[in-house]
Design a protein around this motif. Structure first.
Motif, PDB file in Angstrom:
ATOM      1  N   MET A 258      -5.383  -3.399   3.506  1.00 21.84           N
ATOM      2  CA  MET A 258      -4.550  -3.237   2.319  1.00 21.84           C
ATOM      3  C   MET A 258      -3.118  -3.636   2.623  1.00 21.84           C
ATOM      4  N   ALA A 259      -2.412  -4.058   1.572  1.00 20.10           N
ATOM      5  CA  ALA A 259      -0.989  -4.381   1.694  1.00 20.10           C
ATOM      6  C   ALA A 259      -0.344  -4.237   0.322  1.00 20.10           C
ATOM      7  N   GLY A 260       0.931  -3.887   0.326  1.00 20.85           N
ATOM      8  CA  GLY A 260       1.637  -3.762  -0.945  1.00 20.85           C
ATOM      9  C   GLY A 260       2.866  -2.894  -0.825  1.00 20.85           C
ATOM     10  N   GLU A 261       3.064  -2.041  -1.819  1.00 17.47           N
ATOM     11  CA  GLU A 261       4.294  -1.262  -1.924  1.00 17.47           C
ATOM     12  C   GLU A 261       4.384  -0.112  -0.929  1.00 17.47           C
ATOM     13  N   ASN A 262       3.255   0.450  -0.513  1.00 16.47           N
ATOM     14  CA  ASN A 262       3.300   1.593   0.415  1.00 16.47           C
ATOM     15  C   ASN A 262       2.079   1.571   1.323  1.00 16.47           C
ATOM     16  N   GLN A 263       2.053   2.534   2.239  1.00 16.11           N
ATOM     17  CA  GLN A 263       0.942   2.629   3.191  1.00 16.11           C
ATOM     18  C   GLN A 263       0.188   3.942   3.066  1.00 16.11           C
ATOM     19  N   GLU A 264       0.335   4.618   1.949  1.00 18.28           N
ATOM     20  CA  GLU A 264      -0.336   5.899   1.732  1.00 18.28           C
ATOM     21  C   GLU A 264      -1.808   5.661   1.429  1.00 18.28           C
ATOM     22  N   PHE A 265      -2.664   6.031   2.373  1.00 17.03           N
ATOM     23  CA  PHE A 265      -4.097   5.789   2.207  1.00 17.03           C
ATOM     24  C   PHE A 265      -4.636   6.447   0.938  1.00 17.03           C
ATOM     25  N   SER A 266      -4.112   7.621   0.604  1.00 17.28           N
ATOM     26  CA  SER A 266      -4.630   8.380  -0.534  1.00 17.28           C
ATOM     27  C   SER A 266      -3.984   7.993  -1.856  1.00 17.28           C
ATOM     28  N   ASP A 267      -3.072   7.023  -1.861  1.00 18.47           N
ATOM     29  CA  ASP A 267      -2.418   6.608  -3.098  1.00 18.47           C
ATOM     30  C   ASP A 267      -3.344   5.695  -3.874  1.00 18.47           C
ATOM     31  N   MET A 268      -4.099   6.286  -4.784  1.00 17.02           N
ATOM     32  CA  MET A 268      -5.056   5.523  -5.575  1.00 17.02           C
ATOM     33  C   MET A 268      -5.173   6.132  -6.963  1.00 17.02           C
TER      34      MET A 268
END
Length: 277
Positions: A258-268
């Motif tokens: 994954m890549a994008g705005e943040n690295q929070e695994f649970s941000d879905m």
């Protein structure tokens, strides 16, 4: 290096099977003695495969497409070996990777070379690379050292273990988040109930599948789902607006990046089953 441009959900819902595969499916990653790369304008992901045999394979930049003198001049990369034992040499330092071991290599490293311990039984290096803004240390993680998370149940045909390699509480990176999910025998579903994460895109790479096995990968907006038939050692690009789920004809393993705005695994953003169409 093959170039793929970004697409939008309004256009995607009109695609036929062949167009869906052209835009999102990545085939032919692993060719003996070669490095193959696909550059996607979706979060500027580069997805690749390297299979060194009798000679080492060098990770090289495409000067025209990347505008860089060397591959990691403005990038970072995650590497997971899905073949036999191999060696990744980063600016003169060797890292031995067994099957399913991972390696993170940060911005600024000038030379990355892939080798196999046995040319007759080569390593198969799967690569995920994203733009980077600072250097983080090169670091290896064996699958036995990766953080495991057990999810699902045999009742729902989705009992699985997620191994996190590059993430906020593991190997540090600029934006790349990467890991591997292993489904237990008798389980076929992944990432269902499904979700999107509009702040990040994702690439799935399916492997450890039998020759006649397939995964029916689900993508598209939750109310405009489509499917793509994916076979062993193929990857598929998931834009931020798309769900990314699948069901196989048997259990399998997949690498996610994954890549994008943040690295929070649970941000879905969870999608209720009743809302899927």
């Amino acid at each position: 290096m093959e170039i793929r441009y970004a697409t939008n959900p309004t256009e995607t819902k009109t695609y036929d099977t062949e167009r869906l595969r052209q835009e999102y499916l990545i085939e032919g990653l692993f060719v003996p003695g070669k490095l193959n790369l696909v550059y996607s304008h979706v979060d500027r992901f580069i997805t690749g495969g390297a299979v060194p045999t009798t000679e080492p394979v060098l990770l090289e930049a495409d000067k025209h497409d990347m505008g860089a003198d060397y591959f990691l001049e403005r990038r970072e990369i995650g590497i997971i070996n899905v073949g036999a034992q191999g060696i990744v040499t980063v600016d003169g330092t060797d890292y031995v990777l067994e099957n399913k071991d991972g390696l993170y290599v940060g911005l600024g490293n000038k030379q990355v070379v892939f080798k196999s311990a046995d040319a007759a039984n080569p390593a198969r290096f799967y690569l995920s690379s994203t733009p980077a803004h600072k250097n983080y240390p090169t670091q290896k993680v064996a699958i036995s050292e990766a953080e495991p998370q057990h999810l699902g149940s045999i009742t729902n045909s989705n009992e699985r273990t997620i191994y996190k390699y590059i993430h906020l509480n593991g190997i540090q990176s600029c934006q790349l988040v990467m890991g591997m999910t292993l489904l237990k025998p008798g389980n076929m579903w992944n990432t269902m109930p499904c979700h999107t994460h509009n702040r990040r895109s994702e690439v799935y790479f399916y492997f450890d599948m039998p020759e006649d096995g397939v995964v029916f990968h689900l993508m598209g907006e939750p109310t405009e789902t489509r499917h793509v038939v994916v076979r062993n050692e193929q990857a598929i690009i998931s834009p931020s607006w798309s769900i990314h789920s699948g069901v196989g004809t048997s259990n399998y393993t997949f690498i996610w990046a994954m890549a994008g705005e943040n690295q929070e695994f649970s941000d879905m953003d969870a999608v209720a089953m009743k809302d899927l169409k």
